[in-house]
Motif scaffolding. Structure first.
Motif, PDB file in Angstrom:
ATOM      1  N   ALA A  27      20.616   2.139  35.423  1.00  0.00           N
ATOM      2  CA  ALA A  27      20.927   1.859  36.823  1.00  0.00           C
ATOM      3  C   ALA A  27      19.721   2.119  37.690  1.00  0.00           C
ATOM      4  N   ASP A  28      19.586   1.351  38.761  1.00  0.00           N
ATOM      5  CA  ASP A  28      18.516   1.591  39.732  1.00  0.00           C
ATOM      6  C   ASP A  28      18.932   2.739  40.618  1.00  0.00           C
ATOM      7  N   PRO A  29      18.250   3.892  40.583  1.00  0.00           N
ATOM      8  CA  PRO A  29      18.678   5.077  41.324  1.00  0.00           C
ATOM      9  C   PRO A  29      18.434   5.007  42.817  1.00  0.00           C
ATOM     10  N   ARG A  30      17.753   3.996  43.314  1.00  0.00           N
ATOM     11  CA  ARG A  30      17.451   3.925  44.736  1.00  0.00           C
ATOM     12  C   ARG A  30      18.399   2.959  45.407  1.00  0.00           C
ATOM     13  N   PRO A  31      19.369   3.455  46.178  1.00  0.00           N
ATOM     14  CA  PRO A  31      20.355   2.580  46.800  1.00  0.00           C
ATOM     15  C   PRO A  31      19.709   1.481  47.622  1.00  0.00           C
ATOM     16  N   GLY A  32      20.108   0.241  47.355  1.00  0.00           N
ATOM     17  CA  GLY A  32      19.623  -0.880  48.137  1.00  0.00           C
ATOM     18  C   GLY A  32      18.198  -1.283  47.841  1.00  0.00           C
ATOM     19  N   LYS A  33      17.580  -0.693  46.813  1.00  0.00           N
ATOM     20  CA  LYS A  33      16.195  -1.009  46.494  1.00  0.00           C
ATOM     21  C   LYS A  33      16.133  -1.792  45.189  1.00  0.00           C
ATOM     22  N   SER A  34      15.143  -2.685  45.098  1.00  0.00           N
ATOM     23  CA  SER A  34      14.921  -3.388  43.851  1.00  0.00           C
ATOM     24  C   SER A  34      14.160  -2.483  42.899  1.00  0.00           C
ATOM     25  N   PRO A  35      14.230  -2.748  41.577  1.00  0.00           N
ATOM     26  CA  PRO A  35      13.519  -1.898  40.619  1.00  0.00           C
ATOM     27  C   PRO A  35      12.040  -1.804  40.973  1.00  0.00           C
ATOM     28  N   ARG A  36      11.487  -0.614  40.950  1.00  0.00           N
ATOM     29  CA  ARG A  36      10.113  -0.385  41.354  1.00  0.00           C
ATOM     30  C   ARG A  36       9.168  -0.692  40.197  1.00  0.00           C
ATOM     31  N   THR A  37       8.072  -1.344  40.495  1.00  0.00           N
ATOM     32  CA  THR A  37       7.091  -1.661  39.469  1.00  0.00           C
ATOM     33  C   THR A  37       6.028  -0.578  39.357  1.00  0.00           C
ATOM     34  N   GLY A  38       5.993   0.352  40.288  1.00  0.00           N
ATOM     35  CA  GLY A  38       5.049   1.457  40.248  1.00  0.00           C
ATOM     36  C   GLY A  38       5.685   2.696  40.840  1.00  0.00           C
ATOM     37  N   GLY A  39       4.930   3.808  40.844  1.00  0.00           N
ATOM     38  CA  GLY A  39       5.471   5.043  41.355  1.00  0.00           C
ATOM     39  C   GLY A  39       5.352   5.154  42.860  1.00  0.00           C
ATOM     40  N   PRO A  40       5.735   6.317  43.413  1.00  0.00           N
ATOM     41  CA  PRO A  40       6.119   7.548  42.736  1.00  0.00           C
ATOM     42  C   PRO A  40       7.313   7.365  41.791  1.00  0.00           C
ATOM     43  N   TYR A  41       7.261   8.127  40.690  1.00  0.00           N
ATOM     44  CA  TYR A  41       8.277   8.027  39.661  1.00  0.00           C
ATOM     45  C   TYR A  41       9.167   9.264  39.634  1.00  0.00           C
ATOM     46  N   ASP A  42      10.446   9.058  39.381  1.00  0.00           N
ATOM     47  CA  ASP A  42      11.284  10.172  38.988  1.00  0.00           C
ATOM     48  C   ASP A  42      10.870  10.577  37.581  1.00  0.00           C
ATOM     49  N   ILE A  43      11.003  11.844  37.254  1.00  0.00           N
ATOM     50  CA  ILE A  43      10.545  12.319  35.944  1.00  0.00           C
ATOM     51  C   ILE A  43      11.271  11.610  34.803  1.00  0.00           C
ATOM     52  N   SER A  44      12.480  11.099  35.093  1.00  0.00           N
ATOM     53  CA  SER A  44      13.252  10.414  34.054  1.00  0.00           C
ATOM     54  C   SER A  44      12.691   9.046  33.719  1.00  0.00           C
ATOM     55  N   GLU A  45      11.837   8.485  34.579  1.00  0.00           N
ATOM     56  CA  GLU A  45      11.308   7.142  34.363  1.00  0.00           C
ATOM     57  C   GLU A  45       9.791   7.109  34.361  1.00  0.00           C
ATOM     58  N   ALA A  46       9.146   8.261  34.380  1.00  0.00           N
ATOM     59  CA  ALA A  46       7.686   8.309  34.461  1.00  0.00           C
ATOM     60  C   ALA A  46       7.053   7.852  33.156  1.00  0.00           C
ATOM     61  N   PRO A  47       5.974   7.075  33.236  1.00  0.00           N
ATOM     62  CA  PRO A  47       5.264   6.646  32.024  1.00  0.00           C
ATOM     63  C   PRO A  47       4.518   7.810  31.396  1.00  0.00           C
ATOM     64  N   ASP A  48       4.244   7.702  30.120  1.00  0.00           N
ATOM     65  CA  ASP A  48       3.499   8.728  29.398  1.00  0.00           C
ATOM     66  C   ASP A  48       1.996   8.492  29.544  1.00  0.00           C
ATOM     67  N   GLY A  49       1.245   9.509  29.202  1.00  0.00           N
ATOM     68  CA  GLY A  49      -0.203   9.357  29.101  1.00  0.00           C
ATOM     69  C   GLY A  49      -0.973   9.529  30.393  1.00  0.00           C
ATOM     70  N   ILE A  50      -0.345  10.039  31.464  1.00  0.00           N
ATOM     71  CA  ILE A  50      -1.051  10.254  32.728  1.00  0.00           C
ATOM     72  C   ILE A  50      -1.391  11.739  32.865  1.00  0.00           C
TER      73      ILE A  50
END
Length: 265
Positions: A42-65
């Motif tokens: 689910a998209d956790p941001r009410p009324g927002k489209s899926p984000r292509t970049g951050g800031p990221y919630d820790i549950s969706e953050a990419p690895d290797g940064i």
């Protein structure tokens, strides 16, 4: 306290402002009791489209940064960007400022309800507070939606500031650009990179809406401070300072007083 990705980089002088206090004075005592887990699909941001970049919630953050772990905020380590923090003797952080050349980016993160974003409301309050201080602010379009731009008077003279808000799952990131990057964020790509790769660890505990999420110095830093204090004969942690990777004495920066309120133009 200063952390630097690259020794000898051009840090610049960030303009002092009342940005840290803006948007916080009207915080209320409403509590977010909805602690249901957010579904992975689910998209956790009410009324927002899926984000292509951050800031990221820790549950969706990419690895290797590569990151500097400051508790609720994981700040990416970016070349030529200094991370300046103001903390008390217990290691609790009151202020985070990222500095690149003549521009700065101040970061804050706050609790928010799961059901709706609060940036629109907070932005209106910031604008009203600026108006009460005799500062005119205008709404402008930015990468994260509607932002606020203003010009304030500081001891160093007039400086531009730009307030950016990012609503996430039960959190709000408030980013304040200062200096040239406030007029045009593209002049400071490393600061944009820091914001785009920022990671928020909200936690699961109930907190008042708009309550600042807990921030603290990395454990290795507090351990080093304790060791230095013990070696100095029991001096209070933080009073000796902790050198950043560029060799700068961070004690003075950690004890720096909050920025003064903007004066009328």
């Amino acid at each position: 306290m200063i952390f630097s990705r690259k020794s000898g980089s051009g840090s610049g002088r960030h303009a002092k402002s009342d940005a840290r206090a803006k948007g916080q004075e009207a915080f209320d005592d409403e509590f977010d009791d909805d602690l249901d887990a957010i579904e992975d699909d689910a998209d956790p941001r009410p009324g927002k489209s899926p984000r292509t970049g951050g800031p990221y919630d820790i549950s969706e953050a990419p690895d290797g940064i590569a990151q500097l772990d400051l508790g609720a905020l994981k700040v990416p380590a970016v070349d030529n960007v200094e991370v300046r923090v103001q903390a008390d003797n217990e290691g609790k952080i009151q202020q985070i400022v990222l500095v690149y050349e003549q521009s700065a980016l101040q970061l804050g993160v706050f609790a928010a309800p799961r059901s709706e974003g609060i940036w629109d409301e907070v932005r209106a309050e910031i604008r009203k507070q600026l108006f009460n201080d005799g500062v005119a602010a205008e709404e402008v379009a930015g990468d994260y939606g509607t932002e606020l731009r203003a010009r304030v008077r500081t001891p160093e003279g007039l400086t531009d500031i730009r307030f950016v808000g990012v609503d996430g799952p039960r959190w709000l990131v408030r980013a304040v650009f200062q200096g040239p990057a406030a007029e045009n964020p593209q002049v400071a790509p490393p600061l944009l990179e820091c914001l785009h790769n920022l990671v928020i660890d909200r936690g699961h505990e109930a907190m008042p809406v708009r309550e600042p999420l807990p921030l603290h110095l990395p454990k290795e830093v507090t351990d080093q401070q304790a060791a230095e204090a013990a070696a100095a004969g029991g001096a209070e942690p933080g009073t000796n300072g902790t050198n950043g990777t560029d060799g700068t004495d961070g004690g003075e920066a950690a004890r720096r007083k909050p920025s003064p309120r903007p004066r009328r133009k």
